[in-house]
Design a protein around this motif. Structure first.
Motif: not given
Lengths: 181, 380
Positions: B360-364
């Motif tokens: 949930y940090n914008g990373e995949i």
């Protein structure tokens, strides 16, 4: 011939890296390959870290992100810091107009930006880089990049970009003659 | 599919799918990471005889879409989290008035305006429950550029067939990704058109369902004059606050989708013929899950993937069918709390071994991260 290529094009917003990724992808499709192109960028439309990824494969591409790059292009200091510690087998192409010379054997510096300025079109540094990279790595054939350029741009812009592409291909030839790659 | 493959972006494929489905109206307010849909429609829709309207905000956008649809046109909009939040009130109107339309929500990282350029899959529950009041909704989630196209066509077909709004729940990854794309020939994918009323216009009841559970929908401007209100209404469209009518309406809104659940709940399976560990995924995360399943198989673990192409109504039967055959279930998703994992628990009960992989940090989410959970190294 290698079956799969994972490519990173890293720099900052406005350097045309996503467009370069698209052209690489379009050229690969012309060669009958599967392609996935992704990008990562921030909220600024100019500046800030920006990266395009391209995977070219004869097989289906399942996971869409590059996991172990085969070819890297870096156009900024930040991008160089991110990719300076790759395995020595991974060629890292970089712009000597913008960055200090790198010592490692897998670093290939070319004055992309200075060459583009000499052409009179500073914005075509990315096309010169594509020319060099395609000619030296065999990612895609330069003539297919030229085709992709022709399909994307209007006549005058296509001519400028093709000129830059072939300048890069020519540079690669000299590099090869010097035993560079 | 006769044409040669083209490199196409997910958002462009969504616009292409809308055109293929026969959409004639787009109203929207461009927002990252959905803007290319509006951009493409602004060029292409007018050339196809349709209308593109750039609105002052997302509230007006969905209002215009509802109006256009009631006028008889296949209509849609595209947005992301902040805009989708603004659309909730009028989306409730579309549910209540049974207005066919398609809303694309290209999910990005939140809360609020969050990380505008980064992906998330954290609107799953908002899509289902974001409006007040009892209701059901259809949501589809693509995992590839080709699916962006196919599911957009499917979204219009469901909207038209069941007379409902349909959400295309894409994410930033699939929307901005470019891949080989083949445009189907015209006619290759069947298109559904909404059922129109027949007979005497004077007797038309816009909310009286036929035998199939669906009420025919006339177009504004036709001889079938009808009234639409967001408030409780009877089969004739006029205000009716009787308890019997209210119960009938709420049941009707639910039952028409329950009745067709088997048609609506679309899933895909990968490597599920022999199975010990089942990955349940949706959207772009499906790709990491499939790659993880292959890595697991190289290590002798029988892992496979159930892709929830339809998120809502939740494909309960499909989840149950596969879950009964495995020892462990893993649900990777780009949100904190495990919005789909919670649904899987609801369906399977507390006895099942269900584990989550959340980012949930914008990373995949990567295949390796899922592989760790498959091998039992992550337990949440």
């Amino acid at each position: 011939m290698k079956q799969r290529f994972e490519v990173i094009l890293a720099g900052s917003g406005g350097q045309g890296l996503v467009l370069s990724g698209i052209l690489l992808g379009e050229a690969a499709i012309l060669e009958g390959k599967n392609v996935v192109q992704t990008q990562s960028y921030g909220i600024a439309s100019r500046g800030g870290f920006s990266q395009a990824e391209v995977i070219i494969d004869r097989e289906e591409i399942i996971f869409q992100q590059v996991q172990s790059p085969d070819v890297v292009l870096v156009l900024t200091r930040e991008a160089m810091e991110k990719y300076s510690l790759l395995a020595a087998s991974v060629p890292v192409f970089y712009d000597t107009t913008l960055l200090d010379r790198q010592a490692g054997e897998n670093f290939y510096g070319f004055p992309f930006t200075a060459m583009a300025s000499e052409l009179g079109h500073a914005g075509t540094a990315n096309m010169i880089a594509l020319g060099v990279i395609s000619a030296l790595t065999g990612l895609v054939k330069p003539e297919n990049l030229a085709k992709a350029i022709d399909r994307r741009f209007s006549a005058e812009a296509a001519r400028r970009n093709r000129e830059a592409l072939w300048l890069g291909v020519g540079m690669a030839g000299k590099e090869r003659d010097n035993g560079g790659i | 599919m006769q044409q040669a493959a083209k490199l196409m972006q997910g958002n462009q494929a969504i616009a292409e799918g809308a055109l293929y489905a026969g959409a004639g109206f787009f109203a929207g307010y461009p927002i990252t990471p959905s803007s290319e849909i509006a951009e493409e429609c602004s060029r292409r829709l007018p050339l196809a005889g349709g209308t593109y309207m750039q609105m002052e905000d997302e509230i007006a956008s969905i209002g215009a879409v509802i109006g256009a649809s009631l006028g008889g046109t296949k209509a849609f909009t595209a947005t992301s989290g902040p805009g989708f939040s603004l659309m909730q009130e009028n989306l409730g109107l579309a549910v209540m008035a049974e207005v066919p339309c398609v809303i694309v929500n290209v999910q990005r990282s939140g809360p609020s305006t969050g990380l505008a350029t980064k992906p998330a899959q954290s609107d799953v529950m908002q899509i289902r429950w974001g409006r007040h009041g009892d209701q059901s909704i259809i949501a589809l989630s693509p995992a590839s550029v080709q699916e962006c196209f196919e599911l957009m066509v499917q979204a219009f077909n469901f909207a038209e067939k069941y007379r409902v709004p349909v959400i295309l729940a894409a994410d930033e990854i699939v929307a901005h990704m470019r891949e080989n794309f083949l445009l189907p020939e015209a006619g290759e994918i069947p298109l559904v058109e909404r059922k129109k009323p027949l007979g005497d216009p004077a007797g038309y009841k816009p909310f009286q369902p036929d035998e199939d559970g669906i009420a025919p929908l006339a177009a504004y401007g036709s001889p079938y004059v009808f009234h639409v209100t967001s408030s409780m209404h009877g089969p004739d469209g006029f205000s009716n606050n009787s308890p019997a009518n209210a119960a009938w309406r709420v049941e009707q809104l639910h039952r028409k989708l329950e009745r067709y659940q088997a048609e609506i709940a679309l899933t895909k399976e990968f490597d599920t013929s022999d199975l010990d560990v089942l990955l349940i995924s949706f959207g772009a995360t499906t790709r990491a899950a499939r790659a993880a399943a292959r890595l697991a198989r190289q290590e002798g673990i029988k892992a496979g993937v159930l892709q929830l192409v339809t998120l809502w109504p939740f494909p309960e039967r499909e989840v149950r069918a596969l879950a009964g055959r495995v020892q462990r279930i893993i649900v990777p998703e780009m949100n904190y709390s495990g919005q789909v994992a919670g649904e899987v628990r609801r369906v399977l009960g507390s006895g099942a071994d269900i584990r989550q992989v959340n980012k949930y940090n914008g990373e995949i989410i990567t295949p390796r991260e899922i592989l760790r959970a498959i091998k039992g190294d992550v337990d949440k």
